[in-house]
Design an enzyme around this catalytic site. Structure first.
Site, PDB file in Angstrom:
ATOM      1  N   TYR A 117       0.834  -1.213   0.000  1.00  0.00           N
ATOM      2  CA  TYR A 117       0.000   0.000   0.000  1.00  0.00           C
ATOM      3  C   TYR A 117       0.863   1.255   0.000  1.00  0.00           C
ATOM      4  CZ  TYR A 117      -2.648  -3.794   1.996  1.00  0.00           C
ATOM      5  OH  TYR A 117      -3.169  -5.011   2.252  1.00  0.00           O
TER       6      TYR A 117
ATOM      7  N   VAL B 260      -4.199  -7.674   6.749  1.00  0.00           N
ATOM      8  CA  VAL B 260      -4.517  -7.177   8.088  1.00  0.00           C
ATOM      9  C   VAL B 260      -4.678  -8.303   9.114  1.00  0.00           C
ATOM     10  CG1 VAL B 260      -5.541  -4.993   7.345  1.00  0.00           C
ATOM     11  CG2 VAL B 260      -6.989  -7.020   7.558  1.00  0.00           C
TER      12      VAL B 260
HETATM   13  N1  GLN Z   1     -10.432  -8.173   3.921  1.00  0.00           N
HETATM   14  C1  GLN Z   1      -9.727  -6.970   4.150  1.00  0.00           C
HETATM   15  C2  GLN Z   1     -10.424  -5.769   3.489  1.00  0.00           C
HETATM   16  O1  GLN Z   1     -10.834  -5.835   2.365  1.00  0.00           O
HETATM   17  C3  GLN Z   1      -8.347  -7.084   3.603  1.00  0.00           C
HETATM   18  C4  GLN Z   1      -7.573  -5.862   3.881  1.00  0.00           C
HETATM   19  C5  GLN Z   1      -6.146  -6.101   4.121  1.00  0.00           C
HETATM   20  O2  GLN Z   1      -5.716  -7.191   4.497  1.00  0.00           O
HETATM   21  N2  GLN Z   1      -5.359  -5.087   3.980  1.00  0.00           N
HETATM   22  O3  GLN Z   1     -10.614  -4.768   4.123  1.00  0.00           O
END
Ligand code: GLN
Length: 614
Positions: free
Chosen positions: A247, A265
């Site tokens: 990101y 996450v």
């Molecule tokens: N399932 C999470 C989302 O779409 C995945 C986000 C992530 O791992 N950064 O918000």
């Protein structure tokens, strides 16, 4: 008894140390926007590394399951590419880093095309591209694909899936927007459901490392041999991972760590060093950007401590860095040994192992070869590593070789590096590391042959009766079959000569007029290096070293000969010099027959050696 220090790879030891250090780091928070994720244990820390040879290393909570979350984006992007081809996918999802948070709504102004497949918008669009007419339901295809990467059946964690599905309003908004732009062609709810489920697939740090290793290994699972991703899409997936995988931390990530990676996450990070290994880290405490705090630190340290930045390794790893390996029972030093010693080496020589390496040593190749060499040391005591044909090594390889030496020496074994004059960084490192060694410094062995001789010498007092008494001429091969009276005659006709170490006794080209029986000490026969040989080549080429009970110069007995090599005293030397003109009649005939038999035997040994080397 197996020696733990030896049986453990340097990589395993390194990961254990790293794990202990990283456990001290406490910063970060659990992801709470998906309520179910707050149930994670903040202490969990698992690290796994899988090489392209399929070696699996793991420490800590590497078997603890957690949800893959965004790391799934790399896998489903690959599947979308396989299902739809590059052009179609590129028409729907770009490949530009957004520099924004994972849940940003970064779409191109006019088209609504998400900037890249690693942010949620692009990932949802990619999931929407997975074929739903391919014989099985898209979710099953996603699970099967994951299974090819991990080598086992995969499942969805229902609670986390439901938790996200109930609270994922932002993702819902994104999906509807994409549908409005025509980027999603299927009902947004169905695609979202698939996306939430793919994010809730359970993985472990070990799975992540193996998934990364598939990407490092041109798409082939290095453990099962199954194709996880078609090779032509591997570089595409790795590209978006390296530019967008972390990101709004992606730029600094490539800068600092230099491995394509994807975080989630759930606390996982999957990193890839192409051609070498996959790395999986799991620790659920996240920084404000949604990346695992200890996960980032683990990748940073591994990369920095071993110098593993992607751009440090421009060349592919050669899996064949071992040019040859042999043991001391089959490969002998040029030191000429008495029959009893040769017999002893035939039995005990296996305790010496010789590896000749070649090409460029990088982390991946060195890791597997140090393992092999440590394995060999389970049954051997001496390891000689010839680096003559190694053109270079990276700092990771130097660290691995250094660690191997330390482990070997802790286990009471000896390791010698030879022919490494051209590898300055390695020499510097080893000099520093191995200053306290008891065995001779590795640097003393410019040549493998010298190292081999040292090891043989070290072995022989254990296994053989030691050096034969040189004063007993009857044990000279040249005197075989002679009567006691003939031998006594030789003793009387000869002159005892003493030479001090380094002194040259015969020179190439000189007329040959006598032979020398060695009574005590060692003599070396040698040649000048050939004209035009490489600069830095050995000062002289050793042909052989002879000890008590052996003879040199006897070839001149054949008549009209000039010396074909130089002979010098290697240590203080005592010989019986016998002029050829004192040898005649029956005695001369007997000696010539002995010489013929002796040379026939040497030819046979050469032939056996060549067969061995072929
Ligand atoms: N399932 C999470 C989302 O779409 C995945 C986000 C992530 O791992 N950064 O918000």
């Amino acid at each position: 008894m197996t020696n733990r220090a030896l049986s453990q790879s340097p990589v395993q030891r390194y990961l254990e140390r790293l794990h202990a250090e990283l456990r001290q780091i406490r910063g970060g928070e659990l992801a709470s926007y998906i309520p179910e994720l707050t149930r994670a244990n903040p202490d969990w820390l698992g690290i796994a590394l899988v090489t392209v040879d399929g070696h699996v290393y793991q420490v800590g909570d590497s078997r603890e399951p957690f949800t893959v979350q965004s790391i799934s984006k790399a896998i489903t992007y690959g599947l979308a590419l396989e299902d739809r081809g590059l052009d179609t996918v590129l028409g729907k999802v770009g490949v530009e880093p957004s520099g924004e948070a994972f849940n940003s709504i970064s779409l191109e102004q006019d088209t609504g095309r998400p900037l890249n497949p690693m942010i949620n918008a692009g990932a949802i669009a990619s999931t929407g591209l997975i074929a739903d007419d391919a014989g099985s339901a898209p979710l099953d295809r996603i699970l099967e694909t994951f299974g090819r990467y991990t080598g086992h059946a995969m499942s969805v964690e229902e609670q986390v899936y439901r938790s996200e599905s109930e609270t994922g309003h932002r993702n819902r908004a994104i999906a509807h927007l994409l549908y409005g732009y025509g980027i999603l062609e299927r009902a947004p709810e169905a695609v979202l459901d698939l996306y939430f489920r793919q994010c809730s697939i359970l993985v472990t740090a070990r799975d992540l490392a193996l998934m990364g290793a598939c990407l490092a290994n041109s798409g082939v699972n290095p453990v099962t041999g199954v194709i996880a991703l078609q090779q032509r899409y591997v570089d595409k997936v790795l590209s978006v991972m390296s530019s967008c995988g972390m990101y709004d931390y992606s730029g600094a990530w490539v800068f600092n760590v230099g491995m394509p990676a994807k975080s989630g996450v759930g606390g996982g990070i999957m990193a890839v060093l192409p051609g070498q290994f996959g790395l999986g880290v799991f620790s659920p405490l996240l920084d404000p950007k949604g990346n695992s705090v200890r996960g980032i630190e683990a990748c940073k340290r591994i990369s920095n401590e071993f110098g593993l930045h992607l751009f440090n390794v421009a060349h592919a790893t050669s899996s064949s860095v071992v040019r040859q390996c042999a043991d001391g029972a089959h490969l002998h030093s040029r030191r000429y040994r008495a029959a009893s010693e040769r017999a002893a080496l035939e039995i005990g020589g296996a305790r010496i192992r010789i590896y000749e390496l070649q090409g460029e040593l990088l982390f991946g190749s060195t890791e597997s070869i140090t393992l092999r060499m440590l394995d060999a040391l389970d049954e051997a005591d001496y390891l000689i590593v010839s680096l003559k044909r190694v053109v270079g090594l990276d700092s990771a390889s130097i660290a691995l070789l250094g660690d191997m030496c330390t482990a070997a020496e802790t286990g009471g074994k000896h390791v010698f590096f030879t022919d490494c004059g051209h590898l300055y960084a390695l020499r510097r490192y080893l000099q520093k590391q191995l200053r306290s060694r008891q065995s001779p410094q590795w640097l003393e062995f410019a040549e493998t042959d010298r190292a081999l001789e040292w090891c043989e010498d070290a072995l022989l007092p254990d296994t053989a009766a030691g050096e034969d008494a040189g004063d007993d001429l009857g044990r000279q091969y040249l005197c075989a079959g002679l009567s006691a009276a003939q031998i006594a005659l030789i003793g009387e006709a000869g002159t005892e000569r003493r030479f001090s170490a380094g002194e040259t006794i015969v020179r190439t080209g000189e007329p040959a007029d006598s032979l020398y029986f060695i009574l005590d000490g060692r003599a070396e026969s040698w040649l000048e290096p050939a004209a035009g040989s490489e600069p830095g080549a050995a000062r002289r080429l050793r042909l052989t070293t002879l000890g008590p009970g052996m003879v040199f110069g006897e070839v001149g007995l054949l008549g009209g000969q000039r010396r074909s090599a130089n002979v010098s005293a290697e240590s203080d030397l005592r010989c019986l010099q016998l002029k050829f003109d004192a040898v005649d009649g029956d005695l001369r005939e007997r000696m010539l027959v002995n010489m013929a038999a002796h040379f026939a035997e040497m030819l046979q040994e050469r032939a056996a050696l060549m067969q061995q080397l072929a």
